[in-house]
Design a protein around this motif. Structure first.
Motif, PDB file in Angstrom:
ATOM      1  N   THR A   1       6.928 -97.578  53.287  1.00 29.29           N
ATOM      2  CA  THR A   1       7.783 -97.577  52.099  1.00 29.29           C
ATOM      3  C   THR A   1       6.888 -97.645  50.863  1.00 29.29           C
TER       4      THR A   1
ATOM      5  N   GLY B   1      14.765-108.977  50.910  1.00 33.04           N
ATOM      6  CA  GLY B   1      14.395-108.104  52.022  1.00 33.04           C
ATOM      7  C   GLY B   1      12.900-107.836  51.943  1.00 33.04           C
TER       8      GLY B   1
ATOM      9  N   GLU C   1      14.032-113.294  53.013  1.00 31.46           N
ATOM     10  CA  GLU C   1      13.850-112.448  54.190  1.00 31.46           C
ATOM     11  C   GLU C   1      14.298-113.209  55.429  1.00 31.46           C
TER      12      GLU C   1
ATOM     13  N   ASN D   1      13.569-103.544  47.609  1.00 34.91           N
ATOM     14  CA  ASN D   1      13.150-102.179  47.959  1.00 34.91           C
ATOM     15  C   ASN D   1      13.578-101.847  49.380  1.00 34.91           C
ATOM     16  N   GLU D   2      14.344-100.769  49.508  1.00 30.52           N
ATOM     17  CA  GLU D   2      14.856-100.313  50.817  1.00 30.52           C
ATOM     18  C   GLU D   2      15.590-101.441  51.551  1.00 30.52           C
TER      19      GLU D   2
ATOM     20  N   ASN E   1      19.897-100.636  54.669  1.00 28.24           N
ATOM     21  CA  ASN E   1      20.043-101.370  55.936  1.00 28.24           C
ATOM     22  C   ASN E   1      21.266-102.278  55.956  1.00 28.24           C
TER      23      ASN E   1
HETATM   24  C1  LIG Z   1      13.683-101.626  55.315  1.00 28.49           C
HETATM   25  S1  LIG Z   1      13.117-103.259  55.274  1.00 28.49           S
HETATM   26  C2  LIG Z   1      12.314-103.230  53.683  1.00 28.49           C
HETATM   27  C3  LIG Z   1      11.149-104.179  53.610  1.00 28.49           C
HETATM   28  C4  LIG Z   1      10.331-104.096  52.309  1.00 28.49           C
HETATM   29  N1  LIG Z   1      11.164-104.439  51.155  1.00 28.49           N
HETATM   30  C5  LIG Z   1       9.727-102.734  52.128  1.00 28.49           C
HETATM   31  O1  LIG Z   1      10.056-102.059  51.153  1.00 28.49           O
HETATM   32  O2  LIG Z   1       8.894-102.328  52.974  1.00 28.49           O
HETATM   33  C6  LIG Z   1      14.559-104.247  54.977  1.00 28.49           C
HETATM   34  C7  LIG Z   1      14.282-105.733  55.111  1.00 28.49           C
HETATM   35  O3  LIG Z   1      15.435-106.454  54.642  1.00 28.49           O
HETATM   36  C8  LIG Z   1      15.609-107.604  55.456  1.00 28.49           C
HETATM   37  N2  LIG Z   1      16.990-108.037  55.304  1.00 28.49           N
HETATM   38  C9  LIG Z   1      18.092-107.342  55.566  1.00 28.49           C
HETATM   39  N3  LIG Z   1      19.216-108.047  55.278  1.00 28.49           N
HETATM   40  C10 LIG Z   1      18.788-109.238  54.823  1.00 28.49           C
HETATM   41  C11 LIG Z   1      19.452-110.392  54.337  1.00 28.49           C
HETATM   42  N4  LIG Z   1      20.776-110.462  54.279  1.00 28.49           N
HETATM   43  N5  LIG Z   1      18.700-111.430  53.924  1.00 28.49           N
HETATM   44  C12 LIG Z   1      17.354-111.364  53.975  1.00 28.49           C
HETATM   45  N6  LIG Z   1      16.667-110.292  54.421  1.00 28.49           N
HETATM   46  C13 LIG Z   1      17.362-109.231  54.828  1.00 28.49           C
HETATM   47  C14 LIG Z   1      15.240-107.112  56.844  1.00 28.49           C
HETATM   48  O4  LIG Z   1      14.913-108.173  57.709  1.00 28.49           O
HETATM   49  C15 LIG Z   1      14.052-106.195  56.529  1.00 28.49           C
HETATM   50  O5  LIG Z   1      12.827-106.893  56.600  1.00 28.49           O
END
Ligand SMILES: C[S@@+](CC[C@H](N)C(=O)[O-])C[C@H]1O[C@@H](n2cnc3c(N)ncnc32)[C@H](O)[C@@H]1O
Length: 309
Positions: free
Chosen positions: A34, A61, A84, A113-114, A118
């Motif tokens: 990413t 996240g 996270e 970010n991203e 999800n």
């Molecule tokens: C696609 S990854 C993006 C990670 C990082 N921001 C990047 O850009 O590489 C999405 C992340 O969001 C976290 N996540 C999703 N829903 C969440 C929530 N409700 N609370 C905390 N973390 C969350 C997931 O565990 C995952 O690590």
């Protein structure tokens, strides 16, 4: 894990976030790249944090904390917090805080970010008789069937479906998730993601899976990412965000993908090499058809953001 056919939203939630779910057991960086993995991205975010005079940054996240580690070097004195649900990485610098749940109040600067791609959604499809139905999926195989008829004002407003076979991921769940984040923030809030608007909705949706660096069959079995592009105009309307393409936002923050002048190679070879590397990173982050097409959804309750659409 449940074995019978489930509505996509339930299967997706289990696959990513249950005890043995994908994001509980693996780090995003082990599976896909990413913007936070490109050094110049943190430099641009640090510039925006400085312009906003923010003293604290939350990364929602935060994955493996990649962005926060880079900001830790670039922004001494700024408090950094990862939100996270995966465990705190063991090698994260002590100064970076790590929360499993969204704090009630977040100031002054929040970035995700991203993350929105999800957030699990209902998936719907128009059947042969023209009726919109909820799509059910078998978690172990990804095999789909159509369930009950589905009707929602959100679809009529944001993603009308007319032809048999057309599909949509219902963005109402993302609108609610981002509204929840923004409502906790005093300051700047930025969601960054791939997405679409009413002018370019994909007729068959964008449900995808990734694992080990490549696209794989979409199966909500916990072994792979499940993602779908974000209906960014709907999210922006919900929270009153400004929509900006990543390439334009980064240009406003000083990133430039043009190569340094050739004569610099003679007068200052190491500056030339640094300039080439910086231009390469900016090029990746700002590319058309790539990361540059991503959308930034920016809200700014204090008027410090200074990014324009
Ligand atoms: C696609 S990854 C993006 C990670 C990082 N921001 C990047 O850009 O590489 C999405 C992340 O969001 C976290 N996540 C999703 N829903 C969440 C929530 N409700 N609370 C905390 N973390 C969350 C997931 O565990 C995952 O690590």
């Amino acid at each position: 894990m449940t074995t019978g056919p489930l509505p996509w939203r339930n299967a997706w939630t289990e696959a990513l976030y249950a005890e043995r779910g994908f994001f509980r057991t693996s780090r995003p960086a082990d599976h896909f790249r990413t913007s936070v993995h490109v050094g110049a991205f943190a430099g641009a975010i640090a510039e925006l944090v400085r312009r906003a005079d923010a003293r604290r940054v939350h990364d929602v996240g935060a994955g493996g904390g990649e962005l926060l580690r880079a900001l830790h070097e670039l922004l001494p004195g700024v408090q950094l917090v990862g939100v996270e649900l995966a465990e705190r990485p063991s090698d994260l610098p002590d100064a970076i805080e790590w929360e499993e749940e969204l704090p009630q109040v977040m100031d002054d600067f929040v970035i995700a970010n991203e993350w929105l791609d999800n957030v699990p959604c209902d998936v719907v499809e128009v059947d042969d008789a023209g009726v919109v139905r909820k799509v059910l999926v078998h978690p172990a195989t990804g095999e789909e069937t159509l369930g009950d008829a589905y009707s929602l004002q959100w679809l009529d407003t944001w993603w009308p479906l007319t032809e048999p076979g057309q599909r949509a991921e219902v963005g109402l769940m993302r609108d609610g998730a981002w509204n929840d984040v923004v409502s906790r923030v005093r300051g700047i809030t930025i969601a960054i993601d791939y997405g679409h608007t009413r002018d370019d909705r994909p007729p068959f949706g964008t449900l995808r899976s990734y694992a080990d660096g490549r696209e794989v069959d979409v199966v909500p079995d916990g072994s792979r990412d499940i993602t779908a592009h974000v209906a960014v105009d709907s999210v922006a309307a919900t929270v009153g965000a400004t929509l900006i393409r990543q390439r334009d936002a980064l240009a406003q923050l000083g990133l430039d993908a043009s190569r340094p002048p050739l004569d610099l190679a003679h007068s200052d070879p190491s500056a030339y090499v640094r300039g080439l590397a910086a231009a390469g990173e900016a090029g990746e982050l700002m590319a058309r058809g790539g990361l540059g097409d991503f959308w930034w959804l920016v809200t700014d309750t204090l008027g410090h953001g200074r990014l324009t659409s």
